[in-house]
Design an enzyme around this catalytic site. Structure first.
Site, PDB file in Angstrom:
ATOM      1  N   ARG A  62      11.259  -2.425  11.203  1.00  0.00           N
ATOM      2  CA  ARG A  62      10.274  -1.794  11.913  1.00  0.00           C
ATOM      3  C   ARG A  62      10.090  -2.599  13.058  1.00  0.00           C
ATOM      4  NH1 ARG A  62       5.299  -0.028   8.208  1.00  0.00           N
ATOM      5  NH2 ARG A  62       3.982  -1.313   9.741  1.00  0.00           N
ATOM      6  N   ARG A 105      11.610  -6.306   4.545  1.00  0.00           N
ATOM      7  CA  ARG A 105      11.353  -4.856   4.509  1.00  0.00           C
ATOM      8  C   ARG A 105      12.568  -4.062   5.427  1.00  0.00           C
ATOM      9  NH1 ARG A 105       5.859  -2.353   5.515  1.00  0.00           N
ATOM     10  NH2 ARG A 105       5.689  -3.706   7.100  1.00  0.00           N
ATOM     11  N   ARG A 165      -9.764   1.543   8.282  1.00  0.00           N
ATOM     12  CA  ARG A 165      -9.389   0.316   8.730  1.00  0.00           C
ATOM     13  C   ARG A 165     -10.377  -0.464   9.768  1.00  0.00           C
ATOM     14  NH1 ARG A 165      -3.377   0.330   8.363  1.00  0.00           N
ATOM     15  NH2 ARG A 165      -2.618  -1.211   9.184  1.00  0.00           N
ATOM     16  N   ARG A 199      -1.080  -9.164  13.020  1.00  0.00           N
ATOM     17  CA  ARG A 199      -1.732  -8.024  12.271  1.00  0.00           C
ATOM     18  C   ARG A 199      -2.476  -8.566  11.114  1.00  0.00           C
ATOM     19  NH1 ARG A 199       3.783  -5.464  10.582  1.00  0.00           N
ATOM     20  NH2 ARG A 199       2.584  -4.219   8.962  1.00  0.00           N
ATOM     21  N   LYS A 229       0.776  -1.125   0.084  1.00  0.00           N
ATOM     22  CA  LYS A 229      -0.067   0.057   0.078  1.00  0.00           C
ATOM     23  C   LYS A 229       1.024   1.347   0.127  1.00  0.00           C
ATOM     24  CE  LYS A 229      -1.963  -1.231   3.833  1.00  0.00           C
ATOM     25  NZ  LYS A 229      -1.377  -2.335   4.017  1.00  0.00           N
TER      26      LYS A 229
HETATM   27  P1  AP5 Z   1       4.951  -1.761   1.820  1.00  0.00           P
HETATM   28  O1  AP5 Z   1       4.624  -0.828   0.691  1.00  0.00           O
HETATM   29  O2  AP5 Z   1       5.640  -1.228   3.021  1.00  0.00           O
HETATM   30  O3  AP5 Z   1       3.671  -2.503   2.227  1.00  0.00           O
HETATM   31  P2  AP5 Z   1       2.257  -2.225   2.923  1.00  0.00           P
HETATM   32  O4  AP5 Z   1       0.930  -2.603   2.429  1.00  0.00           O
HETATM   33  O5  AP5 Z   1       2.328  -0.371   3.105  1.00  0.00           O
HETATM   34  O6  AP5 Z   1       2.775  -2.637   4.438  1.00  0.00           O
HETATM   35  P3  AP5 Z   1       2.569  -2.188   6.009  1.00  0.00           P
HETATM   36  O7  AP5 Z   1       2.858  -3.379   6.833  1.00  0.00           O
HETATM   37  O8  AP5 Z   1       2.876  -0.690   6.265  1.00  0.00           O
HETATM   38  O9  AP5 Z   1       0.976  -2.147   6.048  1.00  0.00           O
HETATM   39  P4  AP5 Z   1       0.032  -2.150   7.385  1.00  0.00           P
HETATM   40  O10 AP5 Z   1      -1.173  -1.716   6.937  1.00  0.00           O
HETATM   41  O11 AP5 Z   1       0.494  -3.371   8.327  1.00  0.00           O
HETATM   42  O12 AP5 Z   1       0.904  -0.967   8.357  1.00  0.00           O
HETATM   43  P5  AP5 Z   1       0.588   0.513   8.458  1.00  0.00           P
HETATM   44  O13 AP5 Z   1       1.857   1.129   8.638  1.00  0.00           O
HETATM   45  O14 AP5 Z   1      -0.509   1.026   7.856  1.00  0.00           O
HETATM   46  O15 AP5 Z   1       5.743  -3.128   1.192  1.00  0.00           O
HETATM   47  C1  AP5 Z   1       6.289  -4.214   2.104  1.00  0.00           C
HETATM   48  C2  AP5 Z   1       7.344  -4.609   1.725  1.00  0.00           C
HETATM   49  O16 AP5 Z   1       7.202  -5.297   0.279  1.00  0.00           O
HETATM   50  C3  AP5 Z   1       8.584  -3.525   1.578  1.00  0.00           C
HETATM   51  O17 AP5 Z   1       9.829  -3.956   1.740  1.00  0.00           O
HETATM   52  C4  AP5 Z   1       8.360  -3.262  -0.206  1.00  0.00           C
HETATM   53  O18 AP5 Z   1       9.677  -2.706  -0.500  1.00  0.00           O
HETATM   54  C5  AP5 Z   1       8.049  -4.539  -0.613  1.00  0.00           C
HETATM   55  N1  AP5 Z   1       7.549  -4.527  -2.012  1.00  0.00           N
HETATM   56  C6  AP5 Z   1       6.258  -3.711  -2.281  1.00  0.00           C
HETATM   57  N2  AP5 Z   1       5.525  -3.828  -3.301  1.00  0.00           N
HETATM   58  C7  AP5 Z   1       6.481  -4.949  -3.891  1.00  0.00           C
HETATM   59  C8  AP5 Z   1       6.345  -5.666  -4.973  1.00  0.00           C
HETATM   60  N3  AP5 Z   1       5.175  -5.655  -6.010  1.00  0.00           N
HETATM   61  N4  AP5 Z   1       7.015  -6.892  -5.311  1.00  0.00           N
HETATM   62  C9  AP5 Z   1       8.065  -6.846  -4.588  1.00  0.00           C
HETATM   63  N5  AP5 Z   1       8.115  -6.198  -3.116  1.00  0.00           N
HETATM   64  C10 AP5 Z   1       7.282  -5.473  -3.021  1.00  0.00           C
HETATM   65  O19 AP5 Z   1       0.453   0.392  10.092  1.00  0.00           O
HETATM   66  C11 AP5 Z   1       0.893   0.085  11.199  1.00  0.00           C
HETATM   67  C12 AP5 Z   1       0.079  -0.052  12.417  1.00  0.00           C
HETATM   68  O20 AP5 Z   1      -0.348   1.264  12.669  1.00  0.00           O
HETATM   69  C13 AP5 Z   1      -1.144  -1.119  12.385  1.00  0.00           C
HETATM   70  O21 AP5 Z   1      -0.640  -2.268  12.742  1.00  0.00           O
HETATM   71  C14 AP5 Z   1      -1.876  -0.343  13.588  1.00  0.00           C
HETATM   72  O22 AP5 Z   1      -1.437  -0.731  14.772  1.00  0.00           O
HETATM   73  C15 AP5 Z   1      -1.595   1.164  13.271  1.00  0.00           C
HETATM   74  N6  AP5 Z   1      -2.555   1.849  12.377  1.00  0.00           N
HETATM   75  C16 AP5 Z   1      -2.123   2.556  11.276  1.00  0.00           C
HETATM   76  N7  AP5 Z   1      -3.513   2.977  10.667  1.00  0.00           N
HETATM   77  C17 AP5 Z   1      -4.523   2.551  11.535  1.00  0.00           C
HETATM   78  C18 AP5 Z   1      -5.683   2.970  11.535  1.00  0.00           C
HETATM   79  N8  AP5 Z   1      -6.310   3.604  10.490  1.00  0.00           N
HETATM   80  N9  AP5 Z   1      -6.611   2.388  12.398  1.00  0.00           N
HETATM   81  C19 AP5 Z   1      -6.164   1.855  13.689  1.00  0.00           C
HETATM   82  N10 AP5 Z   1      -4.839   1.444  13.615  1.00  0.00           N
HETATM   83  C20 AP5 Z   1      -3.947   2.034  12.662  1.00  0.00           C
END
Ligand code: AP5
Length: 214
Positions: free
Chosen positions: A158, A128, A89, A169, A15
């Site tokens: 991270r 990552r 979310r 998660r 994402k």
């Molecule tokens: P990346 O782009 O980092 O993936 P992502 O989907 O953004 O993954 P996240 O782990 O950040 O998502 P998440 O939803 O769990 O965490 P968030 O930060 O929102 O890609 C992942 C890896 O793959 C990277 O190394 C990248 O280089 C590689 N990659 C990408 N595309 C690729 C491809 N096509 N081919 C090969 N490699 C590829 O949230 C973290 C925490 O915050 C949550 O757990 C929660 O506790 C809290 N939180 C955040 N938002 C909310 C909300 N709205 N409500 C409540 N809690 C929240």
């Protein structure tokens, strides 16, 4: 004319990677609640210290904290539009967003759903690395060197990318976030499902093509 998007998908689906590219290409505001929360944690704010315990357990941060944080950063009225990454979310958050948009007469153009198998995301997450200074995201499978190519910062793992937290998660995504697929499926042409198991460039292209066609 503005374009307003949500990008949805399991942890590690890409994402953040895609939202940065789409925002740059279409000159949209990119709003990632995960990035905002990590900034709050790094700055040691009250919100950050409350959020940290939920994040480190792989749980969602409570809706009221997220909605008060969103209110500071988002009013929906950016002239070129926006892409929301990691928000909404939960059904509560989705309903709150619908209320904000309805009140302001703003239309949501697409919900981009990154469709991917659990095995692929696990290998992406464990590979990552993120820049400790600017937050840029890398993967060990394609990194050139061990410093950030944007700012020279140190690349780190991270806090919530430990295996047991990643598993939690996933469960949380299934229970609390997946119901949003049905929530947004009612409106014809809103949901844009993309194969997120493909290469990064290919996915960006599919998204941009899908948005143009919508
Ligand atoms: P990346 O782009 O980092 O993936 P992502 O989907 O953004 O993954 P996240 O782990 O950040 O998502 P998440 O939803 O769990 O965490 P968030 O930060 O929102 O890609 C992942 C890896 O793959 C990277 O190394 C990248 O280089 C590689 N990659 C990408 N595309 C690729 C491809 N096509 N081919 C090969 N490699 C590829 O949230 C973290 C925490 O915050 C949550 O757990 C929660 O506790 C809290 N939180 C955040 N938002 C909310 C909300 N709205 N409500 C409540 N809690 C929240």
């Amino acid at each position: 004319m503005s374009t307003n998007l949500i990008i949805l998908g399991p942890p590690g689906a890409g994402k953040g990677t895609q939202a940065v590219r789409i925002a740059e290409e279409m000159e949209l505001k990119h709003l990632s609640t995960g990035d905002l929360l990590r900034e709050e944690v790094a700055e040691g704010t009250e919100l950050g210290s409350k959020a940290r315990e939920f994040m480190n357990r792989g749980e969602l941060v409570p809706d009221e904290l997220i909605l008060s944080m969103i209110a500071v950063h988002f009013d929906g009225q950016d002239s070129r539009g926006w892409i929301l990454d990691g928000f909404p979310r939960s059904l509560n958050q989705a309903r709150a967003l619908s209320d904000i948009l309805r009140e302001k007469g703003i239309e949501l153009d697409n919900v981009i759903l990154l469709d991917i198998s659990p095995e692929t995301v696990i290998s992406r997450i464990t590979g990552r690395r993120v820049c400790s200074s600017c937050g840029a995201v890398y993967n060990i499978s394609s990194m050139e060197g061990d410093r950030c190519t944007e700012c020279g910062g140190e690349l780190i793992i991270r806090d919530d990318d430990r295996e047991e937290t990643v598993r939690r998660r996933f469960e949380v995504y299934r229970k609390q976030t997946e119901p949003l697929i049905e929530y947004y499926s009612g409106e014809e042409g809103l949901m844009l499902k993309v194969d997120a198991g493909a290469g990064i460039d290919e996915i960006t292209e599919s998204i941009l093509d899908g948005i143009k066609e919508a």
